[in-house]
Write an enzyme that holds these catalytic residues in place. Structure first.
Site, PDB file in Angstrom:
ATOM      1  N   ASP A  16       0.815  -1.212   0.000  1.00  0.00           N
ATOM      2  CA  ASP A  16       0.000   0.000   0.000  1.00  0.00           C
ATOM      3  C   ASP A  16       0.851   1.265   0.000  1.00  0.00           C
ATOM      4  OD1 ASP A  16      -2.459  -1.419   0.107  1.00  0.00           O
ATOM      5  OD2 ASP A  16      -2.191  -1.716   2.256  1.00  0.00           O
ATOM      6  N   ARG A  97      -1.101   0.738  16.566  1.00  0.00           N
ATOM      7  CA  ARG A  97      -1.499   1.915  15.799  1.00  0.00           C
ATOM      8  C   ARG A  97      -1.489   3.220  16.609  1.00  0.00           C
ATOM      9  NH1 ARG A  97       0.239  -0.952  12.571  1.00  0.00           N
ATOM     10  NH2 ARG A  97      -0.910  -1.986  10.907  1.00  0.00           N
ATOM     11  N   ASP A 126      -7.782  -0.113  10.924  1.00  0.00           N
ATOM     12  CA  ASP A 126      -6.614   0.724  11.174  1.00  0.00           C
ATOM     13  C   ASP A 126      -6.826   2.182  10.790  1.00  0.00           C
ATOM     14  OD1 ASP A 126      -5.096  -1.236  12.333  1.00  0.00           O
ATOM     15  OD2 ASP A 126      -4.037  -1.791  10.497  1.00  0.00           O
ATOM     16  N   SER A 178      -2.207 -10.017   2.960  1.00  0.00           N
ATOM     17  CA  SER A 178      -2.083  -8.750   3.676  1.00  0.00           C
ATOM     18  C   SER A 178      -1.530  -9.085   5.055  1.00  0.00           C
ATOM     19  CB  SER A 178      -3.452  -8.071   3.797  1.00  0.00           C
ATOM     20  OG  SER A 178      -3.344  -6.892   4.560  1.00  0.00           O
TER      21      SER A 178
END
Length: 405
Positions: A16, A97, A126, A178
């Site tokens: 990404d 995060r 996220d 992923s």
């Protein structure tokens, strides 16, 4: 589309964020892109990151070592709370995060950036976790989330974009899971996992350890020492928190500990399936739970177990920087003042088997609990207790008899 002159990007070098740098420069003409990579223990994933970021258009790359802070200020408070999302997930991505989002925001403010960008999808948790952290420290900072606005619709199309722009990738279309990795865990999503009917392809895909089938045929005994709920030693050797996690990852991974296949309820409303590896964390949760069994009184232990579900929801939902989470942590810290001692365990082919525990604050009284003769506990007292404890049932049953029910 609103234009920005300086954008700070949460950068991992994965699929990404690798394509987001050139995409930002194409769509925000003349903008400077500053990449920020947070080191939360993902190891070799950081190798070659600076060269890659600069070659794809970033003006600079920050690599921020947050590992010790991550363990001491985020992982261990969650461990002490006993928080598991939906009784299974040990929150490996969730509590990473907030600390990453905080540091990225600090750098954006220092650099005078007028926007922060991230690579989270519009389907994921996220995006919420990152953006709540940004709001906590820069409430008016604009956020760019390309997945919510670009024309790319899939990871396959992302690979097409990368190939068209000569962006090197560490994956191919066949290994296009992923993934998210840090010191605590590794998650796998996508490919065959998208159908819950499929058995996960464990062989060759585990990175933090082996499968139980591949584990040694002999068990291994280990011990973990805690002081006020915080792990301080493994096998009698004192070490800092991050090294404890590393050591237990090694031991747990060797014996196939901590692999789960879970379908979880995402914050955004859908169900999502993943395979998670958390070898060291699984050992720590087991040991901490075991020690609390002898160190906490019944009322505190049961209330804390109920609160752990709420704590896990807060962490999962990205609400780390909230008054409620802080208040819950204060309560947890109070309960941990006596959670000091050692837990011994046996690791064998994916299993953790208890091998004894002790604490100077143990509430376990062998003189009372023994099945042998004792001079402490008067068993005749139980009759009066049962009479009073069962009185509401007796009264209700008596009434029902009078009413003919």
């Amino acid at each position: 589309m609103k234009q920005f002159k300086k954008i700070v990007l949460a950068y991992s070098g994965g699929l990404d964020t690798s394509i987001i740098i050139p995409w930002l420069k194409e769509n925000y003409e003349g903008c400077e892109v500053i990449a920020v990579a947070a080191d939360v223990g993902q190891g070799t994933e950081l190798d070659g990151l600076e060269e890659k970021a600069l070659k794809t258009g970033a003006s600079k790359l920050y690599i921020e070592d947050l590992t010790d802070e991550f363990v001491d200020e985020y992982i261990f408070p969650t461990l002490k709370a006993g928080a598991r999302y939906e009784n299974a997930y040990l929150l490996g991505t969730s509590f990473a995060r907030p600390i990453i989002g905080k540091r990225i925001t600090e750098i954006a403010l220092k650099e005078g950036a007028d926007a922060i960008a991230h690579g989270c999808t519009g389907k994921g948790n996220d995006q919420v976790r990152f953006e709540l952290a940004i709001k906590a420290f820069a409430p008016n900072m604009p956020v760019i989330a390309p997945w919510r606005i670009w024309d790319i619709k899939s990871r396959s199309e992302e690979i097409d974009y990368a190939e068209a722009h000569n962006i090197p990738l560490r994956i191919n279309r066949e290994t296009n899971y992923s993934k998210d990795k840090n010191l605590w865990h590794l998650s796998h999503e996508g490919l065959e996992l998208e159908d819950p009917a499929n058995e996960p392809k464990y062989a060759g895909n585990m990175e933090m350890g082996v499968t139980p089938e591949e584990a040694p045929d002999e068990a291994e005994y280990i011990s973990v020492d805690f002081v006020e709920g915080v792990p301080v030693a493994v096998n009698g050797e004192k070490m800092k928190g991050s090294d404890i996690v590393r050591k237990l990852n090694e031991l747990g991974g060797k014996h196939g500990i901590g692999i789960i296949d879970i379908v979880e309820n995402r914050l955004v409303g859908m169900k999502s399936r993943g395979v998670y590896e958390t070898p060291g964390g699984t050992i720590l949760y087991y040991a901490h739970d075991a020690l609390e069994q002898i160190c906490l009184d019944k009322m505190t232990q049961h209330f804390k177990q109920r609160m752990a579900l709420e704590f896990a929801d807060l962490v999962y939902n990205g609400q780390w920087y909230t008054p409620l989470r802080e208040a819950m942590s204060a309560f947890v810290d109070e309960t941990q003042k006596t959670v000091t001692g050692q837990v011994r365990m046996k690791l064998y082919k994916g299993n953790i088997i208890g091998a004894g525990m002790n604490s100077p604050y143990s509430l376990y009284d062998e003189d009372i609990a023994t099945f042998d003769e004792d001079n402490v506990y008067n068993q005749a007292d139980a009759a009066g207790f049962i009479t009073l404890f069962g009185l509401p049932l007796k009264i209700r049953a008596t009434l029902n008899q009078k009413l003919g029910k």
